[in-house]
Write a protein that holds these residues in place. Structure first.
Motif, PDB file in Angstrom:
ATOM      1  N   SER A 265      65.525 -78.117  40.258  1.00 32.83           N
ATOM      2  CA  SER A 265      65.145 -77.978  38.849  1.00 32.83           C
ATOM      3  C   SER A 265      64.605 -76.559  38.605  1.00 32.83           C
ATOM      4  O   SER A 265      64.781 -76.002  37.521  1.00 32.83           O
ATOM      5  CB  SER A 265      64.169 -79.060  38.428  1.00 32.83           C
ATOM      6  N   ARG A 269      65.956 -73.827  35.866  1.00 33.91           N
ATOM      7  CA  ARG A 269      65.054 -73.177  34.903  1.00 33.91           C
ATOM      8  C   ARG A 269      65.218 -71.654  34.976  1.00 33.91           C
ATOM      9  O   ARG A 269      65.399 -70.993  33.953  1.00 33.91           O
ATOM     10  CB  ARG A 269      63.606 -73.579  35.201  1.00 33.91           C
ATOM     11  N   ASP A 303      76.442 -79.905  25.253  1.00 35.13           N
ATOM     12  CA  ASP A 303      75.580 -80.605  24.296  1.00 35.13           C
ATOM     13  C   ASP A 303      76.368 -81.733  23.636  1.00 35.13           C
ATOM     14  O   ASP A 303      77.414 -81.499  23.015  1.00 35.13           O
ATOM     15  CB  ASP A 303      75.092 -79.593  23.235  1.00 35.13           C
ATOM     16  N   LYS A 325      63.823 -71.172  22.145  1.00 32.08           N
ATOM     17  CA  LYS A 325      64.115 -72.542  21.656  1.00 32.08           C
ATOM     18  C   LYS A 325      65.503 -72.991  22.146  1.00 32.08           C
ATOM     19  O   LYS A 325      65.658 -74.104  22.641  1.00 32.08           O
ATOM     20  CB  LYS A 325      64.102 -72.567  20.123  1.00 32.08           C
ATOM     21  N   LYS A 327      67.173 -71.841  24.631  1.00 27.75           N
ATOM     22  CA  LYS A 327      67.175 -71.945  26.091  1.00 27.75           C
ATOM     23  C   LYS A 327      66.511 -73.247  26.538  1.00 27.75           C
ATOM     24  O   LYS A 327      66.949 -73.878  27.502  1.00 27.75           O
ATOM     25  CB  LYS A 327      66.486 -70.734  26.715  1.00 27.75           C
ATOM     26  N   ALA A 328      65.437 -73.632  25.837  1.00 26.52           N
ATOM     27  CA  ALA A 328      64.748 -74.885  26.206  1.00 26.52           C
ATOM     28  C   ALA A 328      65.701 -76.060  26.006  1.00 26.52           C
ATOM     29  O   ALA A 328      65.751 -76.993  26.825  1.00 26.52           O
ATOM     30  CB  ALA A 328      63.495 -75.061  25.355  1.00 26.52           C
ATOM     31  N   ARG A 329      66.471 -76.022  24.906  1.00 25.68           N
ATOM     32  CA  ARG A 329      67.419 -77.118  24.650  1.00 25.68           C
ATOM     33  C   ARG A 329      68.469 -77.181  25.768  1.00 25.68           C
ATOM     34  O   ARG A 329      68.769 -78.240  26.298  1.00 25.68           O
ATOM     35  CB  ARG A 329      68.088 -76.878  23.289  1.00 25.68           C
ATOM     36  N   GLU A 331      68.231 -75.967  28.803  1.00 26.81           N
ATOM     37  CA  GLU A 331      67.652 -76.339  30.098  1.00 26.81           C
ATOM     38  C   GLU A 331      67.502 -77.861  30.210  1.00 26.81           C
ATOM     39  O   GLU A 331      67.853 -78.463  31.227  1.00 26.81           O
ATOM     40  CB  GLU A 331      66.298 -75.655  30.314  1.00 26.81           C
ATOM     41  N   ALA A 332      67.016 -78.485  29.126  1.00 20.70           N
ATOM     42  CA  ALA A 332      66.821 -79.949  29.162  1.00 20.70           C
ATOM     43  C   ALA A 332      68.152 -80.651  29.429  1.00 20.70           C
ATOM     44  O   ALA A 332      68.230 -81.597  30.230  1.00 20.70           O
ATOM     45  CB  ALA A 332      66.219 -80.411  27.839  1.00 20.70           C
ATOM     46  N   ILE A 333      69.211 -80.164  28.777  1.00 22.39           N
ATOM     47  CA  ILE A 333      70.533 -80.805  28.940  1.00 22.39           C
ATOM     48  C   ILE A 333      71.027 -80.649  30.390  1.00 22.39           C
ATOM     49  O   ILE A 333      71.506 -81.605  31.002  1.00 22.39           O
ATOM     50  CB  ILE A 333      71.545 -80.183  27.950  1.00 22.39           C
ATOM     51  N   GLN A 335      69.199 -80.030  33.102  1.00 17.21           N
ATOM     52  CA  GLN A 335      68.351 -80.799  34.041  1.00 17.21           C
ATOM     53  C   GLN A 335      68.820 -82.253  34.051  1.00 17.21           C
ATOM     54  O   GLN A 335      68.946 -82.861  35.108  1.00 17.21           O
ATOM     55  CB  GLN A 335      66.863 -80.744  33.633  1.00 17.21           C
ATOM     56  N   GLU A 336      69.093 -82.792  32.867  1.00 19.09           N
ATOM     57  CA  GLU A 336      69.492 -84.206  32.788  1.00 19.09           C
ATOM     58  C   GLU A 336      70.859 -84.441  33.449  1.00 19.09           C
ATOM     59  O   GLU A 336      71.082 -85.460  34.087  1.00 19.09           O
ATOM     60  CB  GLU A 336      69.544 -84.626  31.322  1.00 19.09           C
TER      61      GLU A 336
END
Ligand code: ATP
Ligand code: MG
Length: 386
Positions: A265, A269, A303, A325, A327-329, A331-333, A335-336
């Motif tokens: 992870s 990141r 996405d 913002k 990049k955070a979106r 990263e979450a995708i 990681q999942e």
């Protein structure tokens, strides 16, 4: 005797069920244990093939064994391979001899990566009961077909192949191109036709290679006067070619610009943080550019909420949306997407024997198929028979 953690004995157990249960345990005890095993370790089912696969269109595709697979492979080919497991008879080739064509200086890497790539296949959900995983260097018919096909293609045509041209440039070969590398389109034609594959799910960069395969097929069919070999069709995903995290045209194992399917992870990141966006988007309120912005290219590919993404793009272009913002979106995708693959991969890598068994059994099946095509081609070309 089969209880506890000794689930590796399922081969013997199934053999026991088939031949009559030999010792003091009852059939229902054995059946209950088998059901438990198959429920608890579904990815460890024994590789056997359903007869119903026989009449399905055949897929041949694969990967060079040059390192662990990355999210470009996921978007570019693995997702399609998962989709076609049930509707097609599918062969996945661990392309170690092709990997040598530009890695002859590092055969160790090529050998080690065989298990790495097989692990990635199984970790993303390729099921050896439905898909045959096989090893190129152990299929001698492929080498022989390659030699025959080299007579049906010219050096000029190989040099004009856009994929080869691109790859020669990327690798900085100049005129020092390994002959095996220049000729690998003929070897790839051998791979595809040896399985009589009609469907080849690949990334967009590979399309010219399928075209070249079909040219060779048409020549051989014309000369032999029969349809010895079928033509193949590439299936290319909408996402196209995924760029590297450095913004270069293609994420690739050899380019050092990939997010692997086994990335931790923290690696995910860091990779997303370092990603190329729009160099002129200095302040949040500045209008930003979508084209060439790697973060948006990745969001396009991964996405699921495309409506939400369209709004985000509009806002970014107007100004008022910061890089952090988006990049955070992303990263979450990622990681999942990667976490469950990484976990399955770690579990599987504890059992090297199982992975080797999958490759061995798949290669044996593939040997029969490719040998039969080799005989067909030799006879179609009318070579002397002893
Ligand atoms: P190498 O750098 O060793 O050539 P690679 O990353 O290019 O490795 P390959 O094994 O050559 O991977 O490619 C296997 C398959 O994955 C091909 O079908 C290729 O089109 C697809 N693929 C590889 N990289 C990408 C990418 N960045 N985007 C989409 N598809 C890709
Ligand atoms: Mg490649």
């Amino acid at each position: 005797m089969f209880y506890g953690k000794h689930y590796d004995h399922r081969n013997e157990l199934v053999a026991g069920l088939l031949t009559g249960w030999p010792d003091d345990q009852t059939y229902s005890e054995a059946a209950a244990w088998a059901a438990f095993c198959f429920q608890s370790f579904p990815m460890r089912r024994l590789p056997f093939r359903e007869k119903t696969q026989m009449n399905r269109p055949t897929i041949l595709t694969g990967d060079r064994t040059t390192g662990p697979l990355h999210i470009g492979h996921y978007a570019g080919s693995l997702a399609n391979r998962l989709r076609y497991q049930d509707s097609h008879e599918q062969f996945l080739l661990l392309a170690d001899t092709q990997a040598l064509t530009d890695n002859a200086h590092d055969p160790d890497k090529v050998r080690r990566s065989v298990v790495e790539v097989a692990l990635d296949y199984l970790a993303v959900g390729i099921d050896p009961c439905r898909t045959t995983i096989c090893l190129q260097s152990h299929l001698p018919a492929l080498a022989e077909l390659s030699m025959l096909y080299l007579n049906f293609v010219t050096v000029a045509r190989l040099e004009r192949n856009p994929t080869i041209k691109d790859e020669i440039r990327l690798r900085g070969f100049g005129r020092d191109i390994p002959a095996g590398f220049l000729c690998y389109p003929a070897a790839q034609a051998a791979d595809i036709t040896a399985f009589k594959a009609t469907v080849v799910p690949v990334g967009e960069d590979q399309a010219p290679l399928i075209e070249q395969t079909n040219e060779i097929v048409r020549r051989i069919n014309a000369i032999s006067g029969c349809s010895a070999l079928p033509e193949a069709r590439a299936i290319i995903p909408k996402a196209g070619r995924l760029p590297g995290i450095d913004g270069k045209a293609k994420m690739s194992k050899s380019g050092g610009n990939a997010i692997t399917l086994s990335a931790s992870s923290e690696e995910i990141r860091n990779a997303v943080r370092a990603m190329f966006t729009d160099p002129n988007h200095l302040r949040v309120e500045d209008p930003g550019c979508i084209e060439g912005n790697v973060v948006f290219t990745y969001l396009d590919a991964f996405d699921q909420d495309q409506d939400g993404l369209a709004e985000l793009k509009a806002q970014y272009q107007r100004g008022g949306l910061g890089d952090s913002k988006i990049k955070a979106r992303l990263e979450a995708i990622l990681q999942e997407l990667i976490a469950p693959i990484r976990e399955r991969r770690a579990q599987l890598s504890d059992d090297r024997g199982y992975i080797l068994n999958v490759i061995k059994e798949g290669t044996e099946r593939a040997r029969e198929r490719t040998e039969s095509t080799r005989r067909d081609v030799v006879s179609a070309l009318g070579l002397f028979r002893l």
